[in-house]
Design an enzyme around this catalytic site. Structure first.
Site, mmCIF file in Angstrom:
data_model
loop_
_atom_site.group_PDB
_atom_site.id
_atom_site.type_symbol
_atom_site.label_atom_id
_atom_site.label_comp_id
_atom_site.label_asym_id
_atom_site.label_seq_id
_atom_site.Cartn_x
_atom_site.Cartn_y
_atom_site.Cartn_z
ATOM 1 N N THR A 126 14.158 -9.051 9.840
ATOM 2 C CA THR A 126 13.553 -9.187 8.508
ATOM 3 C C THR A 126 14.644 -9.375 7.455
ATOM 4 O O THR A 126 14.508 -10.202 6.534
ATOM 5 C CB THR A 126 12.683 -7.947 8.186
ATOM 6 O OG1 THR A 126 11.819 -7.722 9.301
ATOM 7 C CG2 THR A 126 11.847 -8.150 6.932
ATOM 8 N N LYS A 212 7.502 -1.684 16.933
ATOM 9 C CA LYS A 212 6.762 -2.666 17.733
ATOM 10 C C LYS A 212 7.423 -2.868 19.102
ATOM 11 O O LYS A 212 6.754 -2.893 20.143
ATOM 12 C CB LYS A 212 6.689 -3.995 16.970
ATOM 13 C CG LYS A 212 6.154 -5.159 17.761
ATOM 14 C CD LYS A 212 4.723 -4.897 18.234
ATOM 15 C CE LYS A 212 4.332 -5.855 19.327
ATOM 16 N NZ LYS A 212 3.556 -6.955 18.903
ATOM 17 N N ARG A 219 4.893 0.418 27.337
ATOM 18 C CA ARG A 219 3.907 -0.096 28.298
ATOM 19 C C ARG A 219 4.613 -0.745 29.494
ATOM 20 O O ARG A 219 4.216 -0.557 30.639
ATOM 21 C CB ARG A 219 2.985 -1.098 27.593
ATOM 22 C CG ARG A 219 1.696 -1.362 28.337
ATOM 23 C CD ARG A 219 0.612 -1.802 27.380
ATOM 24 N NE ARG A 219 -0.545 -2.359 28.054
ATOM 25 C CZ ARG A 219 -1.526 -1.625 28.587
ATOM 26 N NH1 ARG A 219 -1.485 -0.324 28.505
ATOM 27 N NH2 ARG A 219 -2.556 -2.221 29.167
ATOM 28 N N CYS A 266 4.526 -11.048 25.215
ATOM 29 C CA CYS A 266 4.941 -9.857 24.459
ATOM 30 C C CYS A 266 5.663 -8.864 25.353
ATOM 31 O O CYS A 266 6.858 -8.638 25.209
ATOM 32 C CB CYS A 266 3.712 -9.180 23.858
ATOM 33 S SG CYS A 266 2.626 -10.335 23.026
HETATM 34 N N1 SAJ Z 1 -0.629 -5.024 33.126
HETATM 35 C C1 SAJ Z 1 -0.491 -4.456 34.381
HETATM 36 N N2 SAJ Z 1 -0.965 -3.192 34.577
HETATM 37 C C2 SAJ Z 1 -1.560 -2.482 33.575
HETATM 38 C C3 SAJ Z 1 -1.690 -3.046 32.306
HETATM 39 C C4 SAJ Z 1 -1.208 -4.336 32.098
HETATM 40 O O1 SAJ Z 1 0.035 -5.079 35.312
HETATM 41 O O2 SAJ Z 1 -1.977 -1.347 33.845
HETATM 42 C C5 SAJ Z 1 -0.117 -6.384 32.899
HETATM 43 C C6 SAJ Z 1 -1.188 -7.382 32.485
HETATM 44 O O3 SAJ Z 1 -1.879 -7.869 33.608
HETATM 45 C C7 SAJ Z 1 -0.358 -8.423 31.805
HETATM 46 C C8 SAJ Z 1 0.725 -7.599 31.123
HETATM 47 O O4 SAJ Z 1 0.738 -6.360 31.784
HETATM 48 O O5 SAJ Z 1 0.231 -9.294 32.730
HETATM 49 C C9 SAJ Z 1 0.523 -7.377 29.641
HETATM 50 O O6 SAJ Z 1 -0.842 -7.119 29.371
HETATM 51 P P1 SAJ Z 1 -1.329 -5.992 28.340
HETATM 52 O O7 SAJ Z 1 -2.798 -6.024 28.303
HETATM 53 O O8 SAJ Z 1 -0.689 -4.712 28.666
HETATM 54 O O9 SAJ Z 1 -0.681 -6.427 26.964
HETATM 55 P P2 SAJ Z 1 -0.644 -7.798 26.111
HETATM 56 O O10 SAJ Z 1 0.634 -8.474 26.400
HETATM 57 O O11 SAJ Z 1 -1.881 -8.576 26.226
HETATM 58 O O12 SAJ Z 1 -0.621 -7.164 24.642
HETATM 59 C C10 SAJ Z 1 0.396 -6.241 24.309
HETATM 60 C C11 SAJ Z 1 -0.241 -5.030 23.643
HETATM 61 N N3 SAJ Z 1 0.732 -3.962 23.514
HETATM 62 C C12 SAJ Z 1 0.466 -2.702 23.958
HETATM 63 O O13 SAJ Z 1 -0.573 -2.400 24.485
HETATM 64 C C13 SAJ Z 1 1.526 -1.688 23.719
HETATM 65 C C14 SAJ Z 1 -0.788 -5.429 22.271
HETATM 66 O O14 SAJ Z 1 -1.273 -4.299 21.573
HETATM 67 C C15 SAJ Z 1 0.318 -6.111 21.452
HETATM 68 O O15 SAJ Z 1 -0.152 -6.517 20.176
HETATM 69 C C16 SAJ Z 1 0.739 -7.340 22.218
HETATM 70 O O16 SAJ Z 1 1.313 -6.900 23.457
HETATM 71 C C17 SAJ Z 1 1.757 -8.105 21.387
HETATM 72 O O17 SAJ Z 1 1.377 -9.118 20.778
HETATM 73 O O18 SAJ Z 1 2.900 -7.654 21.286
#
Ligand code: SAJ
Length: 422
Positions: A126, A212, A219, A266
Site C-alpha cells: 500500500t 489477509k 488455512r 489465493c
Molecule cells: N481445500 C481443501 N481442503 C479443505 C478446504 C479447502 O483441500 O478442507 C482446498 C480447496 O479445494 C481449494 C483450496 O483449498 O483447492 C482453497 O479453497 P478455499 O475454499 O479454502 O478458499 P478460496 O481460495 O476459495 O478462498 C480463500 C478464503 N480464505 C479463507 O477461508 C481463509 C476466502 O475467504 C478469501 O477471501 C479468498 O481465499 C481470497 O480471495 O483470498
C-alpha cells in the site's frame, strides 16, 4: 465525506461483485478493466464470470444506470483497486498490475479522493502504491509527506470473500481497514459502510496486509496437515476420512479435508508473500506450501499404480487401451474457476503423458482449456462412469455425489476428495 461516484479498477472475481454491490446501493459506479470483452459484456448487462446471483445484481445495476464499465478511467470520489497480485517464477510477488492500475488512475485524482487497495498484497504494497501515485501527481499531497491532512487518502482493505458465496460475504463479512493515517482509515470506513453489515475494524496498512496473508496461510497450513495425514494414512492402510471424522469429535480438534492439492488464486499464492518477505522465519508456512503443492504429484503416482493394478487384472489390455476418467477440473466444488487448480494440473499431466483414452468431466464449463490439447473432449458424467476403466474423482462437485454403488463396482477408483470412500 461524500462518495457519490466510485471507480473500481479490475472487474474480476472481486472487483465486479464489489462494483455491483456499490451500484445496488445507488452509488454511481464506473468499472475499469483492460479486458475489452469483459467491459462490453458488463455494459450489455451480462457477466463474464460465474458467481451465484452476480448476473442478476449486475443486470439490475446496468439497467438502472448505476453501473458502467470502461477501459478508460475517469474522475470519481473513491477509487478501489482490485487487480491480480500473482507471484513471479521465484515466488516473489508481482506488483505490476497494481503499478499499472495506479499509473492509470493517477491522472484522474483530485483533492479529497480516497484510493483503496483491495488486492491481496505483500506487506508494504500500500505504501508502494502511494509512492507510485505521488510520483505521478507531484501537484497533490499524499499521507507519506502530509500525514492526516493529505489531499489523497489511501488505505488497504483486503477482500476476504469466499468464491461461490461472494455476494453474501461481501455484505456480511467484517472488514479490516488499514489506512496510511487515521483519517485515511476513517474515510475508508465511511465508504465500506455503504454496503457492509459486518464490523469495519481499523488498523494500519501493514497490519491489514499481513492480516489477509495470515488468514490464507492459516488455512493453507491446516489443509497441509490434512494432506500430510492422507499420505500417512495411505501408507498405513487407514481410511483418512474416517480418521479425521473421529479425531474431530475431540472438542478442540477441527481438522480440514485432504484433497488433490490446494488451488485457487489465493491460498496457493498468498503464503508465498510471507515467505518471500521473511524467509528465515517462515518455515512452517513454506513447508505447508510444499506439502500442498506436492499432493497432485502424489495423486499422479496413485493413478500410475491404479493403471498397473488394472493391467495386472486384465492382461489382454495395455495402457493405450485403458481409459481414465477425470471427474472435475475446477479448483474447488461447485464453481467454474480453473485457476491454479490441482485437478487441472493432474489432468494436464495425463493429457501430455498418458497414452490411453481420457474422459474429462467438468459440469461447470462448456469448453476444455487448450492446455488439455486439441484432441481432449469434455464429456458428461454418465458417459465417463460407463466407459472409463479408472475413475479419478478430483473435485467434490455436488453433481458427483449421488452415484449408486453398483455403478462404481469393479472399477479402479481414486477418490481424492473422499466423496465415495469416506
Ligand atoms: N481445500 C481443501 N481442503 C479443505 C478446504 C479447502 O483441500 O478442507 C482446498 C480447496 O479445494 C481449494 C483450496 O483449498 O483447492 C482453497 O479453497 P478455499 O475454499 O479454502 O478458499 P478460496 O481460495 O476459495 O478462498 C480463500 C478464503 N480464505 C479463507 O477461508 C481463509 C476466502 O475467504 C478469501 O477471501 C479468498 O481465499 C481470497 O480471495 O483470498
Amino acid at each position: 465525506m461524500l462518495f457519490d461516484k466510485v471507480a473500481v479498477v479490475g472487474l474480476g472475481y472481486i472487483g465486479l461483485p464489489t462494483a455491483a454491490v456499490f451500484a445496488a446501493r445507488k452509488k454511481k459506479v464506473i468499472g475499469i478493466d483492460v479486458n475489452v470483452s469483459a467491459v462490453n459484456t458488463i455494459n450489455s448487462g451480462n457477466v463474464h464470470i460465474v458467481e451465484p446471483e452476480l448476473d442478476i445484481v449486475v443486470r439490475a445495476a446496468v439497467e438502472q444506470g448505476y453501473l458502467r464499465a470502461s477501459t478508460v478511467p475517469e474522475t470519481a470520489d473513491a477509487f478501489l483497486i482490485a487487480v491480480p497480485t500473482p507471484f513471479k517464477e521465484d515466488y516473489h510477488p508481482d506488483l505490476s498490475y497494481i503499478e499499472a492500475a495506479s499509473k492509470a488512475i493517477a491522472p484522474y485524482l483530485r483533492p479529497g479522493n480516497l484510493v483503496i487497495l483491495e488486492s491481496t498484497s505483500p506487506v508494504g504494497a500500500t505504501e508502494q502504491m502511494a509512492m507510485w501515485l505521488a510520483q505521478a501527481r507531484p501537484d497533490l499531497t499524499f499521507p507519506s509527506s502530509h500525514g492526516q491532512n493529505s489531499d489523497i487518502r489511501i488505505a488497504h482493505c483486503p477482500e476476504r470473500v469466499l468464491p461461490g458465496h461472494v455476494l453474501r460475504e461481501l455484505i456480511s463479512n467484517d472488514r479490516i481497514i488499514g489506512g496510511l493515517t487515521p483519517s485515511c482509515s476513517e474515510a475508508a470506513v465511511q465508504l465500506y459502510k455503504t454496503f457492509t453489515e459486518g464490523q469495519c475494524i481499523v488498523t494500519d496498512a501493514r497490519t491489514a496486509e499481513m492480516c489477509k496473508l495470515t488468514e490464507n496461510s492459516f488455512r493453507d497450513v491446516n489443509i497441509a496437515f490434512a494432506n500430510e495425514l492422507s499420505l500417512i494414512c495411505d501408507s498405513l492402510g487407514i481410511n483418512v476420512w474416517e480418521l479425521i471424522r473421529l479425531a474431530n469429535h475431540h472438542p478442540r480438534v477441527n481438522i480440514l479435508q485432504p484433497g488433490p492439492g490446494v488451488g485457487g488464486h489465493c491460498i496457493a499464492v498468498d503464503p508465498w508473500f510471507i515467505v518471500s518477505s521473511v524467509p528465515e522465519h517462515a518455515k512452517l508456512i513454506r513447508t505447508a506450501r510444499e506439502v500442498n503443492d506436492h499432493k497432485p504429484e502424489w495423486v499422479l503416482q496413485k493413478i500410475d499404480a491404479a493403471v498397473g493394478a488394472f493391467l495386472q487384472k486384465n492382461p489382454d489390455k495395455t495402457a493405450a487401451t485403458t481409459s481414465i476418467a477425470c471427474l472435475g477440473l475446477a479448483f474447488k466444488p461447485d464453481i467454474d474457476d480453473l485457476r491454479e487448480s490441482p485437478a487441472m494440473h493432474i489432468a494436464t499431466s495425463l493429457a501430455t503423458n498418458y497414452p490411453g483414452k481420457l474422459y474429462f468431466v467438468e459440469p461447470y464449463i462448456e469448453k476444455l482449456p487448450a492446455s488439455l490439447g486439441a484432441a481432449a473432449k469434455l464429456c458428461d458424467f454418465d458417459m465417463a462412469l460407463d466407459q472409463a476403466d479408472i475413475i479419478v474423482l478430483l473435485v467434490d462437485h455436488t453433481a458427483f455425489k449421488n452415484v449408486s454403488e453398483s455403478r462404481l463396482k469393479g472399477r479402479q477408483i481414486i477418490d481424492t476428495r473422499g466423496v465415495w470412500t469416506s
